[in-house]
Write a protein that holds these residues in place. Structure first.
Motif, PDB file in Angstrom:
ATOM      1  N   SER A  98       0.843  -1.190   0.000  1.00 34.55           N
ATOM      2  CA  SER A  98       0.000   0.000   0.000  1.00 34.55           C
ATOM      3  C   SER A  98       0.876   1.237   0.000  1.00 34.55           C
ATOM      4  CB  SER A  98      -0.900   0.015   1.227  1.00 34.55           C
ATOM      5  OG  SER A  98      -1.915  -0.938   1.088  1.00 34.55           O
ATOM      6  N   VAL A 112      -7.246   2.660  -1.054  1.00 36.40           N
ATOM      7  CA  VAL A 112      -6.403   2.123  -2.122  1.00 36.40           C
ATOM      8  C   VAL A 112      -7.118   0.931  -2.738  1.00 36.40           C
ATOM      9  CG1 VAL A 112      -4.176   1.074  -2.653  1.00 36.40           C
ATOM     10  CG2 VAL A 112      -4.338   2.851  -0.900  1.00 36.40           C
ATOM     11  N   THR A 114      -6.418  -2.160  -5.306  1.00 37.68           N
ATOM     12  CA  THR A 114      -5.377  -2.889  -6.027  1.00 37.68           C
ATOM     13  C   THR A 114      -5.929  -3.398  -7.356  1.00 37.68           C
ATOM     14  OG1 THR A 114      -4.412  -3.570  -3.930  1.00 37.68           O
ATOM     15  CG2 THR A 114      -3.723  -4.793  -5.863  1.00 37.68           C
TER      16      THR A 114
END
Length: 175
Positions: A98, A112, A114
């Protein structure tokens, strides 16, 4: 007025005379303004874009860490007060850690997400940004790549709040 050079002499030039140059220049004067307008219009079209843009975006790799920094600039004709958000898409990073916010509280990092080749992240802050001004505080973050410092990638950021069709992204490659 007659040309004092006889036609049969070596100095006579049947193609170009002073009189022809003056006559042609008079006709060319009508074309000059058209040329000026045609060349100056694109310069005006790209001088400002009317948005808030990501500028001076850099992404620098040191071993397996990539450091990202940049600013936003207000190209609108008025102050942009209140909330600002910048969304980033980072590619070329298999199994990243991260990102870590290094902005020192000037920018807040959002969630965040991914992706198969990297991640998406946003940063936001509330601040006034005068017309033509660049943000005083840069956004700063870093992440560690899972590929042991090899490969290359790209970071692209765009201002999403305030939303404006003129907001241009910034982009930086790293390797």
């Amino acid at each position: 007025m007659t040309d004092p050079t006889p036609e049969g002499s070596a100095l006579h030039s049947p193609g170009l005379t002073r009189r022809r140059v003056v006559k042609t220049a008079g006709h060319a004067a009508w074309a000059a303004p058209v040329i000026v307008v045609a060349t100056s219009a694109p310069a005006l079209a790209v001088s400002t874009n009317g948005g808030i843009d990501v500028v001076n975006l850099t992404a620098v790799r040191t071993t397996n860490t990539v450091n990202v920094s940049g600013y936003i600039k207000n190209h609108t004709g008025a102050a942009a007060n209140g909330s600002k958000s910048v969304s980033f898409v980072v590619t070329g990073v298999p199994t990243p850690t991260s990102p870590v916010n290094d902005s020192g509280g000037a920018w807040s990092m959002g969630a965040v997400t991914t992706t198969p080749t990297g991640f998406n992240v946003s940063f936001s802050r509330t601040a006034n940004l005068a017309a033509g001004a660049t943000s005083a505080s840069p956004f700063l973050f870093h992440f560690t790549s899972g590929n042991a410092g090899t490969g290359s990638g790209n970071v692209t950021g765009v201002v999403t709040v305030p939303a404006n069709a003129g907001n241009d992204p910034g982009s930086a490659n790293y390797s």
